[in-house]
Each structure stands twice: as structure tokens, then as C-alpha cells.
Design a protein around this motif. Structure first.
Motif, mmCIF file in Angstrom:
data_model
loop_
_atom_site.group_PDB
_atom_site.id
_atom_site.type_symbol
_atom_site.label_atom_id
_atom_site.label_comp_id
_atom_site.label_asym_id
_atom_site.label_seq_id
_atom_site.Cartn_x
_atom_site.Cartn_y
_atom_site.Cartn_z
ATOM 1 N N GLY A 34 50.266 31.906 43.509
ATOM 2 C CA GLY A 34 50.490 32.260 42.109
ATOM 3 C C GLY A 34 50.942 33.705 42.003
ATOM 4 N N GLU A 35 51.146 34.150 40.788
ATOM 5 C CA GLU A 35 51.616 35.512 40.536
ATOM 6 C C GLU A 35 50.418 36.453 40.554
ATOM 7 N N SER A 36 50.201 37.099 41.710
ATOM 8 C CA SER A 36 48.987 37.900 41.899
ATOM 9 C C SER A 36 49.190 39.383 41.601
ATOM 10 N N THR A 37 50.361 39.777 41.122
ATOM 11 C CA THR A 37 50.610 41.157 40.707
ATOM 12 C C THR A 37 51.123 41.138 39.271
ATOM 13 N N GLN A 38 50.475 41.907 38.413
ATOM 14 C CA GLN A 38 50.875 41.986 36.997
ATOM 15 C C GLN A 38 50.907 43.441 36.561
ATOM 16 N N ARG A 39 51.826 43.743 35.683
ATOM 17 C CA ARG A 39 51.883 45.090 35.119
ATOM 18 C C ARG A 39 50.719 45.280 34.159
ATOM 19 N N LEU A 40 50.121 46.457 34.206
ATOM 20 C CA LEU A 40 49.055 46.784 33.260
ATOM 21 C C LEU A 40 49.694 47.187 31.936
ATOM 22 N N ASN A 41 49.228 46.590 30.851
ATOM 23 C CA ASN A 41 49.760 46.873 29.517
ATOM 24 C C ASN A 41 48.679 47.521 28.666
ATOM 25 N N ARG A 42 49.105 48.472 27.846
ATOM 26 C CA ARG A 42 48.170 49.159 26.961
ATOM 27 C C ARG A 42 47.787 48.205 25.836
ATOM 28 N N THR A 43 46.482 48.063 25.593
ATOM 29 C CA THR A 43 46.025 47.199 24.509
ATOM 30 C C THR A 43 45.638 48.026 23.296
ATOM 31 N N SER A 44 44.869 49.097 23.489
ATOM 32 C CA SER A 44 44.519 50.001 22.386
ATOM 33 C C SER A 44 44.057 51.314 22.998
ATOM 34 N N GLY A 45 44.521 52.408 22.445
ATOM 35 C CA GLY A 45 44.128 53.719 22.955
ATOM 36 C C GLY A 45 44.470 53.852 24.424
ATOM 37 N N ALA A 46 43.466 54.169 25.248
ATOM 38 C CA ALA A 46 43.689 54.358 26.684
ATOM 39 C C ALA A 46 43.348 53.109 27.483
ATOM 40 N N GLN A 47 43.062 51.994 26.805
ATOM 41 C CA GLN A 47 42.675 50.758 27.511
ATOM 42 C C GLN A 47 43.911 50.012 27.997
ATOM 43 N N LEU A 48 43.873 49.653 29.292
ATOM 44 C CA LEU A 48 44.964 48.892 29.902
ATOM 45 C C LEU A 48 44.425 47.558 30.366
ATOM 46 N N GLU A 49 45.264 46.524 30.325
ATOM 47 C CA GLU A 49 44.812 45.221 30.801
ATOM 48 C C GLU A 49 45.966 44.431 31.402
ATOM 49 N N ALA A 50 45.609 43.532 32.295
ATOM 50 C CA ALA A 50 46.565 42.583 32.884
ATOM 51 C C ALA A 50 45.901 41.222 32.831
ATOM 52 N N SER A 51 46.704 40.200 32.693
ATOM 53 C CA SER A 51 46.177 38.847 32.613
ATOM 54 C C SER A 51 46.770 38.008 33.739
ATOM 55 N N PHE A 52 45.895 37.306 34.457
ATOM 56 C CA PHE A 52 46.319 36.459 35.567
ATOM 57 C C PHE A 52 45.978 35.022 35.223
ATOM 58 N N SER A 53 46.931 34.125 35.404
ATOM 59 C CA SER A 53 46.635 32.714 35.154
ATOM 60 C C SER A 53 47.202 31.889 36.302
ATOM 61 N N SER A 54 46.605 30.757 36.521
ATOM 62 C CA SER A 54 47.062 29.792 37.527
ATOM 63 C C SER A 54 47.067 30.353 38.945
ATOM 64 N N LEU A 56 45.637 30.204 42.632
ATOM 65 C CA LEU A 56 45.061 29.106 43.401
ATOM 66 C C LEU A 56 44.639 29.603 44.771
ATOM 67 N N LEU A 57 43.369 29.397 45.101
ATOM 68 C CA LEU A 57 42.876 29.755 46.429
ATOM 69 C C LEU A 57 43.434 28.782 47.447
ATOM 70 N N GLN A 58 43.848 29.287 48.594
ATOM 71 C CA GLN A 58 44.470 28.467 49.628
ATOM 72 C C GLN A 58 43.461 27.805 50.563
ATOM 73 N N HIS A 59 42.213 28.284 50.565
ATOM 74 C CA HIS A 59 41.193 27.770 51.477
ATOM 75 C C HIS A 59 39.862 27.676 50.750
ATOM 76 N N THR A 60 38.879 27.068 51.395
ATOM 77 C CA THR A 60 37.521 27.009 50.866
ATOM 78 C C THR A 60 36.600 27.757 51.824
ATOM 79 N N SER A 61 35.381 28.008 51.388
ATOM 80 C CA SER A 61 34.414 28.663 52.263
ATOM 81 C C SER A 61 34.168 27.811 53.507
ATOM 82 N N PHE A 62 34.154 26.484 53.343
ATOM 83 C CA PHE A 62 33.955 25.575 54.474
ATOM 84 C C PHE A 62 35.022 25.791 55.541
ATOM 85 N N ASN A 63 36.293 25.968 55.114
ATOM 86 C CA ASN A 63 37.402 26.192 56.050
ATOM 87 C C ASN A 63 37.328 27.548 56.737
#
Length: 135
Positions: A34-54, A56-63
Motif C-alpha cells: 500500500g501507500e506507506s508514505t504520505q505528505r503531512l498536511n496542516r490541520t489547524s495551527g501547528a498540528q500536522l497529520e497524514a492519513s494512511f488507508s488500505s 496490508l501486512l505481508q506476513h503474520t507473526s506465525f510466519n
């Protein structure tokens, strides 16, 4: 503008995922689709945020020798020589399990939850009853 990074170079957040091996301090990357790098965007004042969706982990702890995973978030500045890491934080250990569960094992799950197992026998019975008679 609303998408700026407080007057400096553009900032990005990167998510990676891996396990720690006994005797090693570095994270062993286990892959994250998935898209694991996102630009940080200013939400209000000095607060920055990025949102990640979708993501997907490629392995499990068992593996991975039953080791827990750690999500690592790195904040970096985009400069002339590429990305320069500014801060890095790791999650507590996360056990990754891919086995689907029955509704009885996950009573709080919604009907459409992808973590619920779909039993083929039940689907066959539904198909038979819906195709029978009446039309």
C-alpha cells in the motif's frame, strides 16, 4: 496554504512494519503493501497529520517465528538530497494473526467484518434454498 509544513521543506510520514530478532536492535522489515508514505498536511495551527488507508501486512507473526510486529512511523523532511529523518516512533508489540474467526469467537464483529470466516457449507445451503421453487 492549508497543505504547507510551517514554512520549511515539505514533511512526510512513512509507515514501516517489522519484527525484532533476539540479539538484534534493528527492526527486520516484514513488508507493508500500500501507500506507506504520505505528505503531512496542516490541520489547524501547528498540528500536522497524514492519513494512511488500505495498508496490508505481508506476513503474520506465525510466519516470523511467532515474533510480534512493530509499526514504525518516521517523519522526514524532503530536501535537495532526498529525505532526511527528523523523528521516529515505534508502536508497542502487535501480534499479527491471519486466521479468520467464527462469529462465536468474535461476538462483537459486524456481519460484514472481513475477519469472520465464511463457511462454504452454509453458503451452499443458502444457494439451494434460494433457487428452489416459486418461479
Amino acid at each position: 496554504g492549508a497543505g504547507g509544513s510551517l514554512g520549511g521543506p515539505p514533511l512526510v510520514a512513512m509507515v514501516s512494519c517489522g519484527t525484532l530478532r533476539a540479539g538484534h536492535e534493528e527492526l527486520h522489515d516484514q513488508g507493508l503493501a500500500g501507500e506507506s508514505t504520505q505528505r503531512l498536511n496542516r490541520t489547524s495551527g501547528a498540528q500536522l497529520e497524514a492519513s494512511f488507508s488500505s495498508l496490508l501486512l505481508q506476513h503474520t507473526s506465525f510466519n516470523c517465528g511467532n515474533r510480534p510486529f512493530h509499526l514504525v512511523i518516521t517523519v522526514a523532511a524532503q530536501g535537495p538530497q532526498g529525505l532526511q529523518a527528523l523523528a521516529c516512533v515505534s508502536s508497542p508489540p502487535i501480534h499479527v494473526d491471519a486466521r479468520k474467526r467464527s462469529k462465536g469467537e468474535r461476538p462483537d464483529a459486524r456481519a460484514g467484518d472481513v475477519r469472520l470466516a465464511e463457511h462454504k457449507r452454509a453458503a451452499t445451503l443458502v444457494r439451494r434454498s434460494s433457487s428452489g421453487g416459486g418461479g
